[in-house]
Design a protein around this motif. Structure first.
Motif, PDB file in Angstrom:
ATOM      1  N   PRO A  26       0.826  -1.212   0.000  1.00  0.00           N
ATOM      2  CA  PRO A  26       0.000   0.000   0.000  1.00  0.00           C
ATOM      3  C   PRO A  26       0.858   1.259   0.000  1.00  0.00           C
ATOM      4  CG  PRO A  26       0.087  -0.928   2.198  1.00  0.00           C
ATOM      5  CD  PRO A  26       0.841  -1.884   1.306  1.00  0.00           C
ATOM      6  N   SER A  27       0.302   2.341  -0.502  1.00  0.00           N
ATOM      7  CA  SER A  27       1.032   3.610  -0.506  1.00  0.00           C
ATOM      8  C   SER A  27       0.058   4.768  -0.372  1.00  0.00           C
ATOM      9  CB  SER A  27       1.855   3.767  -1.795  1.00  0.00           C
ATOM     10  OG  SER A  27       1.017   3.815  -2.931  1.00  0.00           O
ATOM     11  N   VAL A  28       0.590   5.898   0.089  1.00  0.00           N
ATOM     12  CA  VAL A  28      -0.130   7.169   0.138  1.00  0.00           C
ATOM     13  C   VAL A  28       0.639   8.140  -0.736  1.00  0.00           C
ATOM     14  CG1 VAL A  28      -0.826   9.105   1.583  1.00  0.00           C
ATOM     15  CG2 VAL A  28      -1.040   6.780   2.452  1.00  0.00           C
ATOM     16  N   VAL A  29      -0.035   8.744  -1.713  1.00  0.00           N
ATOM     17  CA  VAL A  29       0.595   9.723  -2.599  1.00  0.00           C
ATOM     18  C   VAL A  29       0.187  11.111  -2.142  1.00  0.00           C
ATOM     19  CG1 VAL A  29       0.854  10.538  -4.967  1.00  0.00           C
ATOM     20  CG2 VAL A  29       0.531   8.097  -4.521  1.00  0.00           C
ATOM     21  N   LEU A  30       1.155  11.921  -1.734  1.00  0.00           N
ATOM     22  CA  LEU A  30       0.884  13.281  -1.288  1.00  0.00           C
ATOM     23  C   LEU A  30       0.993  14.225  -2.480  1.00  0.00           C
ATOM     24  CD1 LEU A  30       2.903  13.305   2.072  1.00  0.00           C
ATOM     25  CD2 LEU A  30       0.533  12.605   1.654  1.00  0.00           C
ATOM     26  N   ASP A  31      -0.142  14.732  -2.911  1.00  0.00           N
ATOM     27  CA  ASP A  31      -0.244  15.603  -4.085  1.00  0.00           C
ATOM     28  C   ASP A  31      -0.501  17.018  -3.608  1.00  0.00           C
ATOM     29  OD1 ASP A  31      -0.772  16.873  -6.455  1.00  0.00           O
ATOM     30  OD2 ASP A  31      -2.374  15.516  -7.094  1.00  0.00           O
ATOM     31  N   GLU A  32       0.452  17.910  -3.841  1.00  0.00           N
ATOM     32  CA  GLU A  32       0.249  19.280  -3.369  1.00  0.00           C
ATOM     33  C   GLU A  32      -0.772  20.029  -4.218  1.00  0.00           C
ATOM     34  OE1 GLU A  32       4.304  20.860  -3.853  1.00  0.00           O
ATOM     35  OE2 GLU A  32       3.432  22.298  -5.241  1.00  0.00           O
ATOM     36  N   GLY A  33      -1.149  19.493  -5.369  1.00  0.00           N
ATOM     37  CA  GLY A  33      -2.133  20.128  -6.236  1.00  0.00           C
ATOM     38  C   GLY A  33      -3.538  19.604  -6.030  1.00  0.00           C
ATOM     39  N   PRO A  34      -4.451  19.981  -6.947  1.00  0.00           N
ATOM     40  CA  PRO A  34      -5.864  19.616  -6.787  1.00  0.00           C
ATOM     41  C   PRO A  34      -6.216  18.236  -7.315  1.00  0.00           C
ATOM     42  CG  PRO A  34      -5.605  21.057  -8.684  1.00  0.00           C
ATOM     43  CD  PRO A  34      -4.235  20.924  -8.067  1.00  0.00           C
ATOM     44  N   GLU A 114      -7.672   1.637  -7.624  1.00  0.00           N
ATOM     45  CA  GLU A 114      -6.666   0.824  -6.944  1.00  0.00           C
ATOM     46  C   GLU A 114      -6.870   0.894  -5.429  1.00  0.00           C
ATOM     47  OE1 GLU A 114      -4.448  -1.612  -5.847  1.00  0.00           O
ATOM     48  OE2 GLU A 114      -4.193  -1.401  -8.029  1.00  0.00           O
ATOM     49  N   ARG A 115      -7.214  -0.220  -4.825  1.00  0.00           N
ATOM     50  CA  ARG A 115      -7.550  -0.250  -3.398  1.00  0.00           C
ATOM     51  C   ARG A 115      -6.343   0.008  -2.510  1.00  0.00           C
ATOM     52  NH1 ARG A 115      -5.761  -5.001  -1.260  1.00  0.00           N
ATOM     53  NH2 ARG A 115      -5.168  -6.622  -2.762  1.00  0.00           N
ATOM     54  N   LEU A 116      -5.135  -0.210  -3.007  1.00  0.00           N
ATOM     55  CA  LEU A 116      -3.941  -0.094  -2.171  1.00  0.00           C
ATOM     56  C   LEU A 116      -3.295   1.290  -2.236  1.00  0.00           C
ATOM     57  CD1 LEU A 116      -2.258  -3.569  -2.790  1.00  0.00           C
ATOM     58  CD2 LEU A 116      -3.430  -2.786  -0.723  1.00  0.00           C
ATOM     59  N   VAL A 117      -3.875   2.204  -3.006  1.00  0.00           N
ATOM     60  CA  VAL A 117      -3.273   3.528  -3.157  1.00  0.00           C
ATOM     61  C   VAL A 117      -4.276   4.600  -2.735  1.00  0.00           C
ATOM     62  CG1 VAL A 117      -2.193   5.168  -4.736  1.00  0.00           C
ATOM     63  CG2 VAL A 117      -1.855   2.716  -5.082  1.00  0.00           C
ATOM     64  N   LYS A 118      -3.824   5.486  -1.857  1.00  0.00           N
ATOM     65  CA  LYS A 118      -4.612   6.659  -1.464  1.00  0.00           C
ATOM     66  C   LYS A 118      -3.893   7.901  -1.982  1.00  0.00           C
ATOM     67  CE  LYS A 118      -6.073   9.386   2.580  1.00  0.00           C
ATOM     68  NZ  LYS A 118      -7.457   9.621   2.114  1.00  0.00           N
ATOM     69  N   VAL A 119      -4.601   8.743  -2.732  1.00  0.00           N
ATOM     70  CA  VAL A 119      -4.037  10.002  -3.207  1.00  0.00           C
ATOM     71  C   VAL A 119      -4.622  11.127  -2.365  1.00  0.00           C
ATOM     72  CG1 VAL A 119      -3.743  11.567  -5.151  1.00  0.00           C
ATOM     73  CG2 VAL A 119      -3.772   9.094  -5.546  1.00  0.00           C
ATOM     74  N   ALA A 120      -3.766  11.850  -1.661  1.00  0.00           N
ATOM     75  CA  ALA A 120      -4.189  12.955  -0.809  1.00  0.00           C
ATOM     76  C   ALA A 120      -3.878  14.269  -1.518  1.00  0.00           C
ATOM     77  CB  ALA A 120      -3.471  12.892   0.539  1.00  0.00           C
ATOM     78  N   VAL A 121      -4.909  14.941  -2.026  1.00  0.00           N
ATOM     79  CA  VAL A 121      -4.714  16.183  -2.773  1.00  0.00           C
ATOM     80  C   VAL A 121      -4.575  17.361  -1.813  1.00  0.00           C
ATOM     81  CG1 VAL A 121      -5.971  15.258  -4.741  1.00  0.00           C
ATOM     82  CG2 VAL A 121      -7.196  16.589  -3.020  1.00  0.00           C
ATOM     83  N   ASP A 122      -4.084  18.475  -2.359  1.00  0.00           N
ATOM     84  CA  ASP A 122      -3.879  19.704  -1.583  1.00  0.00           C
ATOM     85  C   ASP A 122      -3.080  19.418  -0.311  1.00  0.00           C
ATOM     86  OD1 ASP A 122      -5.376  21.301  -3.403  1.00  0.00           O
ATOM     87  OD2 ASP A 122      -7.225  20.536  -2.513  1.00  0.00           O
ATOM     88  N   SER A 123      -2.069  18.592  -0.446  1.00  0.00           N
ATOM     89  CA  SER A 123      -1.260  18.168   0.711  1.00  0.00           C
ATOM     90  C   SER A 123       0.201  18.454   0.424  1.00  0.00           C
ATOM     91  CB  SER A 123      -1.465  16.677   0.998  1.00  0.00           C
ATOM     92  OG  SER A 123      -2.812  16.402   1.313  1.00  0.00           O
ATOM     93  N   ARG A 124       0.702  19.539   1.004  1.00  0.00           N
ATOM     94  CA  ARG A 124       2.100  19.936   0.786  1.00  0.00           C
ATOM     95  C   ARG A 124       2.944  19.551   1.989  1.00  0.00           C
ATOM     96  NH1 ARG A 124       5.125  22.966  -2.516  1.00  0.00           N
ATOM     97  NH2 ARG A 124       6.950  24.034  -1.665  1.00  0.00           N
ATOM     98  N   LEU A 125       3.982  18.777   1.733  1.00  0.00           N
ATOM     99  CA  LEU A 125       4.864  18.297   2.793  1.00  0.00           C
ATOM    100  C   LEU A 125       5.636  19.452   3.425  1.00  0.00           C
ATOM    101  CD1 LEU A 125       6.185  15.600   4.018  1.00  0.00           C
ATOM    102  CD2 LEU A 125       8.037  16.081   2.402  1.00  0.00           C
ATOM    103  N   ASP A 126       5.748  19.434   4.766  1.00  0.00           N
ATOM    104  CA  ASP A 126       6.596  20.431   5.410  1.00  0.00           C
ATOM    105  C   ASP A 126       7.479  19.863   6.523  1.00  0.00           C
ATOM    106  OD1 ASP A 126       4.769  20.052   7.444  1.00  0.00           O
ATOM    107  OD2 ASP A 126       3.880  22.043   7.318  1.00  0.00           O
ATOM    108  N   THR A 127       7.238  18.615   6.932  1.00  0.00           N
ATOM    109  CA  THR A 127       8.039  18.026   8.007  1.00  0.00           C
ATOM    110  C   THR A 127       8.195  16.529   7.780  1.00  0.00           C
ATOM    111  OG1 THR A 127       7.144  19.639   9.581  1.00  0.00           O
ATOM    112  CG2 THR A 127       8.211  17.683  10.507  1.00  0.00           C
ATOM    113  N   ILE A 128       9.408  16.016   8.046  1.00  0.00           N
ATOM    114  CA  ILE A 128       9.668  14.577   8.039  1.00  0.00           C
ATOM    115  C   ILE A 128      10.394  14.224   9.318  1.00  0.00           C
ATOM    116  CG2 ILE A 128      10.765  12.626   6.862  1.00  0.00           C
ATOM    117  CD1 ILE A 128      10.794  14.259   4.300  1.00  0.00           C
ATOM    118  N   GLU A 129       9.914  13.198   9.996  1.00  0.00           N
ATOM    119  CA  GLU A 129      10.595  12.662  11.169  1.00  0.00           C
ATOM    120  C   GLU A 129      10.869  11.183  10.918  1.00  0.00           C
ATOM    121  OE1 GLU A 129       8.164  13.450  14.551  1.00  0.00           O
ATOM    122  OE2 GLU A 129       8.358  15.639  14.377  1.00  0.00           O
TER     123      GLU A 129
END
Length: 539
Positions: A26-34, A114-129
């Motif tokens: 599974p994966s989550v795709v962080l899409d900063e756009g719409p 695709e059941r194993l992929v979630k696309v999160a729109v309007d999501s801009r990364l700003d921190t990684i731990e």
């Protein structure tokens, strides 16, 4: 287990998500756009045979219906035809030319169900731990969110936030070349052929007298690129319209034919290579890791190869636990391949663009330079061919039964027809990307017999037993022939289609050793912080 976090929803990030899903990760795709892309007909990509097959295999979509396979290529110098190539033969497969937003749309369409992929729109990364057990990432936007993942892959382009947050250097050269670009609908004399015209007779200024490339797209649309003189002069609408008119009239031999201008732009070529592509559980891919589009349209090819290389390694680590040597090999293989292309471009481009001087008086120099440039456009030679992992840390050592075939170890295998375990006849590439190793027996004559007659005969039972005993799932395939291979040659192929080794017959010990090496050596319960510690020493 937590999903893989993919930062960036361009072609590389979406391809990686699909490739992981095909291997049940599974994966989550962080899409900063719409979640949709603006149509830009002047922003196009050229895909080679291997990357076209990769996208088609993952999406189930025939890309030729969305783009154009070129019928041929011609190189001209002044008024002289220097080289003509006809595509569509086994030795010269046709490149695919497609608008990037169309390609991205096809990938998004495949991901929609695709059941194993979630696309999160309007999501801009700003921190990684990063921790020994996983990754935590934060995105800002309408719904600021913390995300938990097993690994994180930055596919977020040249200005990569992931790369910057990890303080990874991105050295190289800025503005190596600039091209004015236009997409227009018109009729040109060459139909479905692409062309490169150096020193066209209607131009006398600029490097080497100018250079223009024409590449066909569907529905009578062409992408035209003009090499601009060095400097930062503004490309005005008036200048671009003048280039269009003089080029169209020069090619058609009369007045300017009618045309519809659809899109324009300026393509600036940068050559950059990230110092590190891995830091612990964090990876870089695509333009976040490298910039090399020396010919205007080829950079995405390498990004897709990054995704193909990384997907099966991440999948194996996700399913079976940490395997640092295998994950480290991603940087060694892919960075090495891209670095070789960048070195070749940096060595060759000054010769191609220099013009004048002694080289102008050396017989054959111009023709040789044109050939180098054409090879780069067509995906041949050091400037354009897919990289081979001949120096890979995953290469097996000292196999007694190893024999040469026409594909060197580490290079992509040929797409020969094979018989699968269910008796179906398929192309070898169709069996890639599932996470399994492929074992191919070259057995002339098997194609004319029903599988039930030979699957229990000769060396097949021994080979099947050897395949079943390998340290990783493998699929046994049979081919009538393979270039340069004698009867009973056994090929071991990685999940991304690169040859591990070729053996003269059934050699269980060699086959096992080669498979183990291709997986990074014997699996160990290594700490996932090992990669982070090794990476911290160099930026």
């Amino acid at each position: 287990m937590d999903p893989v976090i993919i930062v960036g929803a361009g072609p590389v990030g979406l391809t990686l998500a699909l490739a992981l899903a095909r291997q049940e990760v599974p994966s989550v795709v962080l899409d900063e756009g719409p979640g949709k892309d603006e149509p830009r007909p002047a922003r196009t990509v050229v895909l080679r045979e291997d990357t076209t097959a990769l996208v088609e295999r993952l999406t189930g979509i025939r890309l030729a219906d969305l783009g154009v396979h070129w019928a041929g290529w011609r190189s001209l110098r002044r008024k002289q035809v220097m080289r003509e190539v006809t595509f569509g033969t086994p030795d010269e497969p046709a490149p695919l030319h497609i608008a990037q937003h169309v390609l991205t749309g096809a990938l998004r369409q495949a991901l929609a169900g695709e059941r194993l992929v979630k696309v999160a729109v309007d999501s801009r990364l700003d921190t990684i731990e990063q921790e020994p057990s996983g990754i935590t990432a934060h995105t800002r936007g309408p719904k600021g969110t913390w995300w938990r993942g097993s690994h994180l892959v930055g596919c977020d382009g040249p200005r990569s936030t992931v790369r910057k947050l990890q303080d990874i250097r991105f050295p190289g050269r800025t503005a190596v070349e600039r091209h004015a670009v236009a997409a227009l609908r018109t009729e040109l004399p060459w139909g479905g052929e692409a062309l490169l015209h150096r020193m066209p007779p209607w131009r006398t200024s600029g490097p080497s007298g100018g250079e223009v490339t024409g590449r066909p797209l569907p529905d009578g649309v062409w992408r035209l690129d003009w090499l601009l003189p060095p400097g930062k002069d503004l490309v005005t609408p008036e200048l671009l319209l003048a280039r269009i008119r003089e080029t169209l009239s020069g090619w058609t031999g009369g007045g300017t034919p009618s045309y519809e201008l659809l899109d324009t732009g300026v393509h600036t070529v940068h050559h950059r290579l990230a110092r590190r592509w891995r830091r612990g559980r964090i990876f870089l891919a695509g333009d976040a890791a490298h910039l090399l589009g020396a010919f205007g349209t080829q950079g995405l090819d390498e990004g897709l190869r990054d995704a193909d290389n990384l997907a099966w390694k991440l999948a194996l680590a996700w399913h079976h636990g940490p395997h640092e040597a295998l994950l480290d090999s991603y940087q060694a293989e892919r960075r090495g391949a891209v670095a070789a292309r960048l070195r070749a471009a940096d060595q060759v481009l000054p010769l191609l663009r220099g013009g004048g001087g002694l080289r102008a008086y050396v017989p054959g120099a111009a023709r040789g330079n044109d050939a180098l440039l054409t090879d780069g456009h067509l995906g041949h030679g050091a400037l354009g061919a897919p990289g081979a992992y001949d120096a890979s840390p995953l290469a097996p050592r000292h196999l007694e039964g190893e024999v040469p075939v026409d594909t060197p170890p580490g290079a992509p295998v040929d797409d020969v027809r094979v018989t699968a375990e269910d008796g179906a006849f398929v192309g070898l590439r169709e069996r890639l990307g599932r996470g399994a190793l492929l074992v191919v027996l070259v057995a002339p004559g098997t194609g004319v017999w029903d599988r039930k007659h030979w699957v229990t005969a000769g060396i097949m039972p021994r080979l099947a037993a050897a395949v079943a005993a390998l340290p990783h799932p493998a699929e046994l395939l049979v081919a009538e022939s393979y270039p340069g291979a004698a009867a009973h040659t056994v090929l071991l192929v990685r999940p991304d289609g690169h040859l591990v080794t070729s053996l003269n017959g059934v050699r269980p010990a060699d086959l096992y050793a080669a498979a183990e090496a291709a997986l990074g050596g014997p699996a160990k319960a290594e700490s996932s912080t090992a990669g982070a510690g090794a990476a911290a020493g160099s930026r």
